[in-house]
Scaffold this motif. Structure first.
Motif, PDB file in Angstrom:
ATOM      1  N   LEU A  81      14.711   4.711   9.912  1.00  0.00           N
ATOM      2  CA  LEU A  81      14.612   5.018   8.429  1.00  0.00           C
ATOM      3  C   LEU A  81      14.601   3.766   7.508  1.00  0.00           C
ATOM      4  O   LEU A  81      14.298   3.781   6.366  1.00  0.00           O
ATOM      5  CB  LEU A  81      15.754   5.950   8.104  1.00  0.00           C
ATOM      6  N   ILE A  82      15.144   2.771   8.035  1.00  0.00           N
ATOM      7  CA  ILE A  82      15.451   1.405   7.514  1.00  0.00           C
ATOM      8  C   ILE A  82      14.779   0.149   8.023  1.00  0.00           C
ATOM      9  O   ILE A  82      14.616   0.400   9.192  1.00  0.00           O
ATOM     10  CB  ILE A  82      16.928   1.301   7.341  1.00  0.00           C
ATOM     11  N   HIS A  83      14.619  -0.901   7.292  1.00  0.00           N
ATOM     12  CA  HIS A  83      14.045  -2.103   7.747  1.00  0.00           C
ATOM     13  C   HIS A  83      15.240  -3.273   7.407  1.00  0.00           C
ATOM     14  O   HIS A  83      15.755  -2.931   6.257  1.00  0.00           O
ATOM     15  CB  HIS A  83      12.768  -2.585   6.997  1.00  0.00           C
ATOM     16  N   VAL A  84      15.585  -4.094   7.992  1.00  0.00           N
ATOM     17  CA  VAL A  84      16.301  -5.003   7.850  1.00  0.00           C
ATOM     18  C   VAL A  84      15.480  -6.568   7.985  1.00  0.00           C
ATOM     19  O   VAL A  84      14.840  -6.857   8.904  1.00  0.00           O
ATOM     20  CB  VAL A  84      17.365  -5.119   8.816  1.00  0.00           C
ATOM     21  N   VAL A  85      15.462  -7.146   6.671  1.00  0.00           N
ATOM     22  CA  VAL A  85      14.998  -8.386   6.858  1.00  0.00           C
ATOM     23  C   VAL A  85      15.768  -9.451   5.986  1.00  0.00           C
ATOM     24  O   VAL A  85      16.853  -9.115   5.406  1.00  0.00           O
ATOM     25  CB  VAL A  85      13.641  -8.590   5.831  1.00  0.00           C
ATOM     26  N   ASP A  86      15.315 -10.804   5.914  1.00  0.00           N
ATOM     27  CA  ASP A  86      16.074 -11.991   5.282  1.00  0.00           C
ATOM     28  C   ASP A  86      15.273 -12.310   4.095  1.00  0.00           C
ATOM     29  O   ASP A  86      15.887 -13.018   3.105  1.00  0.00           O
ATOM     30  CB  ASP A  86      16.246 -12.973   6.389  1.00  0.00           C
ATOM     31  N   ASP A  87      14.136 -12.111   3.897  1.00  0.00           N
ATOM     32  CA  ASP A  87      13.100 -12.511   2.896  1.00  0.00           C
ATOM     33  C   ASP A  87      12.933 -11.748   2.059  1.00  0.00           C
ATOM     34  O   ASP A  87      12.410 -10.556   2.436  1.00  0.00           O
ATOM     35  CB  ASP A  87      11.915 -12.916   3.815  1.00  0.00           C
ATOM     36  N   PRO A  88      13.151 -12.076   0.795  1.00  0.00           N
ATOM     37  CA  PRO A  88      12.843 -11.028  -0.406  1.00  0.00           C
ATOM     38  C   PRO A  88      11.284 -10.926  -0.495  1.00  0.00           C
ATOM     39  O   PRO A  88      11.211  -9.377  -0.819  1.00  0.00           O
ATOM     40  CB  PRO A  88      13.492 -11.634  -1.635  1.00  0.00           C
ATOM     41  N   ALA A  89      10.457 -11.522  -0.269  1.00  0.00           N
ATOM     42  CA  ALA A  89       8.967 -11.234  -0.369  1.00  0.00           C
ATOM     43  C   ALA A  89       8.714 -10.312   0.852  1.00  0.00           C
ATOM     44  O   ALA A  89       8.030  -9.376   0.720  1.00  0.00           O
ATOM     45  CB  ALA A  89       8.272 -12.535   0.144  1.00  0.00           C
ATOM     46  N   GLU A  90       9.480 -10.386   1.908  1.00  0.00           N
ATOM     47  CA  GLU A  90       8.855  -9.414   3.054  1.00  0.00           C
ATOM     48  C   GLU A  90       9.725  -8.205   2.523  1.00  0.00           C
ATOM     49  O   GLU A  90       8.976  -6.971   2.905  1.00  0.00           O
ATOM     50  CB  GLU A  90       9.499  -9.921   4.356  1.00  0.00           C
ATOM     51  N   ALA A  91      10.968  -7.946   2.029  1.00  0.00           N
ATOM     52  CA  ALA A  91      11.447  -6.893   1.597  1.00  0.00           C
ATOM     53  C   ALA A  91      10.420  -6.181   0.518  1.00  0.00           C
ATOM     54  O   ALA A  91      10.224  -4.703   0.726  1.00  0.00           O
ATOM     55  CB  ALA A  91      12.721  -6.991   0.782  1.00  0.00           C
ATOM     56  N   VAL A  92       9.964  -6.566  -0.513  1.00  0.00           N
ATOM     57  CA  VAL A  92       9.028  -6.370  -1.342  1.00  0.00           C
ATOM     58  C   VAL A  92       7.635  -5.636  -0.773  1.00  0.00           C
ATOM     59  O   VAL A  92       7.218  -4.655  -1.210  1.00  0.00           O
ATOM     60  CB  VAL A  92       8.730  -7.022  -2.603  1.00  0.00           C
ATOM     61  N   ARG A  93       7.241  -6.603  -0.071  1.00  0.00           N
ATOM     62  CA  ARG A  93       6.180  -6.199   0.950  1.00  0.00           C
ATOM     63  C   ARG A  93       6.357  -4.804   1.526  1.00  0.00           C
ATOM     64  O   ARG A  93       5.275  -3.944   1.539  1.00  0.00           O
ATOM     65  CB  ARG A  93       5.704  -7.301   1.909  1.00  0.00           C
ATOM     66  N   LEU A  94       7.234  -4.762   2.424  1.00  0.00           N
ATOM     67  CA  LEU A  94       7.646  -3.431   3.046  1.00  0.00           C
ATOM     68  C   LEU A  94       7.886  -2.198   2.178  1.00  0.00           C
ATOM     69  O   LEU A  94       7.143  -0.972   2.714  1.00  0.00           O
ATOM     70  CB  LEU A  94       8.736  -3.859   3.880  1.00  0.00           C
ATOM     71  N   ILE A  95       8.292  -2.487   1.004  1.00  0.00           N
ATOM     72  CA  ILE A  95       8.373  -1.459   0.003  1.00  0.00           C
ATOM     73  C   ILE A  95       7.084  -0.857  -0.399  1.00  0.00           C
ATOM     74  O   ILE A  95       6.792   0.129  -0.457  1.00  0.00           O
ATOM     75  CB  ILE A  95       9.225  -1.778  -1.231  1.00  0.00           C
ATOM     76  N   ILE A  96       6.393  -1.710  -0.794  1.00  0.00           N
ATOM     77  CA  ILE A  96       4.939  -1.616  -1.236  1.00  0.00           C
ATOM     78  C   ILE A  96       4.022  -0.831  -0.012  1.00  0.00           C
ATOM     79  O   ILE A  96       3.394   0.170  -0.183  1.00  0.00           O
ATOM     80  CB  ILE A  96       3.999  -2.745  -1.659  1.00  0.00           C
ATOM     81  N   ALA A  97       4.347  -1.341   1.129  1.00  0.00           N
ATOM     82  CA  ALA A  97       3.500  -0.767   2.318  1.00  0.00           C
ATOM     83  C   ALA A  97       3.689   0.590   2.660  1.00  0.00           C
ATOM     84  O   ALA A  97       3.066   1.590   3.126  1.00  0.00           O
ATOM     85  CB  ALA A  97       3.674  -1.876   3.403  1.00  0.00           C
ATOM     86  N   ASP A  98       5.155   0.693   2.708  1.00  0.00           N
ATOM     87  CA  ASP A  98       5.723   2.032   3.340  1.00  0.00           C
ATOM     88  C   ASP A  98       5.774   3.145   2.160  1.00  0.00           C
ATOM     89  O   ASP A  98       6.221   4.407   2.592  1.00  0.00           O
ATOM     90  CB  ASP A  98       7.147   1.815   3.551  1.00  0.00           C
ATOM     91  N   SER A  99       5.309   2.669   1.013  1.00  0.00           N
ATOM     92  CA  SER A  99       5.234   3.886  -0.153  1.00  0.00           C
ATOM     93  C   SER A  99       4.125   4.730  -0.076  1.00  0.00           C
ATOM     94  O   SER A  99       3.966   5.463  -1.008  1.00  0.00           O
ATOM     95  CB  SER A  99       5.501   3.050  -1.744  1.00  0.00           C
ATOM     96  N   ALA A 100       3.231   4.578   0.657  1.00  0.00           N
ATOM     97  CA  ALA A 100       1.934   5.284   0.756  1.00  0.00           C
ATOM     98  C   ALA A 100       1.328   5.296  -0.511  1.00  0.00           C
ATOM     99  O   ALA A 100       0.671   6.403  -0.883  1.00  0.00           O
ATOM    100  CB  ALA A 100       2.366   6.487   1.440  1.00  0.00           C
ATOM    101  N   GLY A 101       1.292   4.393  -1.245  1.00  0.00           N
ATOM    102  CA  GLY A 101       0.436   4.287  -2.501  1.00  0.00           C
ATOM    103  C   GLY A 101       1.345   5.218  -3.734  1.00  0.00           C
ATOM    104  O   GLY A 101       0.664   4.832  -4.683  1.00  0.00           O
TER     105      GLY A 101
END
Length: 256
Positions: free
Chosen positions: A232-252
């Motif tokens: 259910l969760i992702h763990v990252v260190d890079d804020p850019a990667e966090a935003v990318r995952l949010i957008i990618a996982d939101s299914a549009g």
């Protein structure tokens, strides 16, 4: 059916209705609603009763729904109120807020100091929409100066509803009990399919890894959660990667 003599005063009161409620015997002798309304004695008493609280709760929902209904795509950002300006966690919050705003996403925080203030500040400095959902607390002084659209709530559960209803994902920075509460509530809502397409991203592997190890080694090992729940969760260190995952996982769902 016969009553003993000591019940005769209650029996003498005729049954009556109070809206959808039917009152009999001793209950029927309670004051009428109009009497409560028009009584000039102890005028503040009613404001401390449960029926009045229901009205307050309703008003908070109405105010929240009305204020946020046209917000557009948004992400809720959680984190510690104790992160100091200039600290690593504060800078992390600023960058998260900035990157979300650049993507055209509104930033919703708890409106307080620390990491919440940082995310609001980052959003404002990137010309984004900065939202703060405050709560009455004994040790905080209201919404931070970087909130453009702010709502103060009395009740945590109303505030939490707004965090979830008007956001399509969570980004969680290091924080304390309040942050943990919001994180696990979000995970529970996704796990139980109360919300769908709702990505949750934690930033700070060093901070979050001990907690996640406990979840795996204790909760999962003892069958309290399933292996799928850990996805259910992702763990990252890079804020850019966090935003990318949010957008990618939101299914549009986050398309501005």
């Amino acid at each position: 059916m016969e009553f003993s003599d000591n019940t005769s005063p209650a029996r003498a009161v005729s049954p009556r209705k109070r809206g959808p409620v039917e009152l009999r015997r001793a209950q029927a002798g309670s004051p009428q609603s109009d009497a409560y309304l028009l009584d000039t004695q102890d005028q503040t008493h009613f404001t401390h009763t449960d029926p009045w609280r229901v009205m307050r709760i309703q008003s908070e929902f109405v105010e929240g729904f009305g204020s946020l209904s046209e917000l557009g795509p948004a992400v809720s950002v959680f984190g510690s109120a104790r992160s100091l300006p200039g600290s690593a966690y504060y800078k992390l919050g600023e960058e998260v807020g900035r990157l979300l705003a650049v993507e055209g996403l509104a930033v919703i925080t708890g409106g307080g100091p620390g990491s919440m203030e940082a995310a609001n500040k980052g959003a404002v400095e990137a010309d984004g929409v900065s939202v703060g959902l405050g709560i009455e607390l004994p040790f905080e002084t209201g919404l931070n100066d970087w909130v453009d659209l702010g709502i103060n709530f009395r009740y945590f559960f109303v505030r939490k509803t707004m965090f979830v209803k008007y956001a399509q994902g969570f980004i969680v920075l290091p924080g304390g009990f309040g942050t943990m509460d919001e994180l696990f509530e979000a995970m529970t809502l996704v796990q139980t399919q109360k919300v769908t397409s709702f990505p949750i991203v934690l930033i700070g592997t060093a901070f979050w890894t001990p907690l996640l190890d406990w979840v795996r080694n204790t909760l999962l090992a003892e069958g309290m959660v399933s292996a799928k729940d850990l996805e259910l969760i992702h763990v990252v260190d890079d804020p850019a990667e966090a935003v990318r995952l949010i957008i990618a996982d939101s299914a549009g769902h986050l398309s501005p």
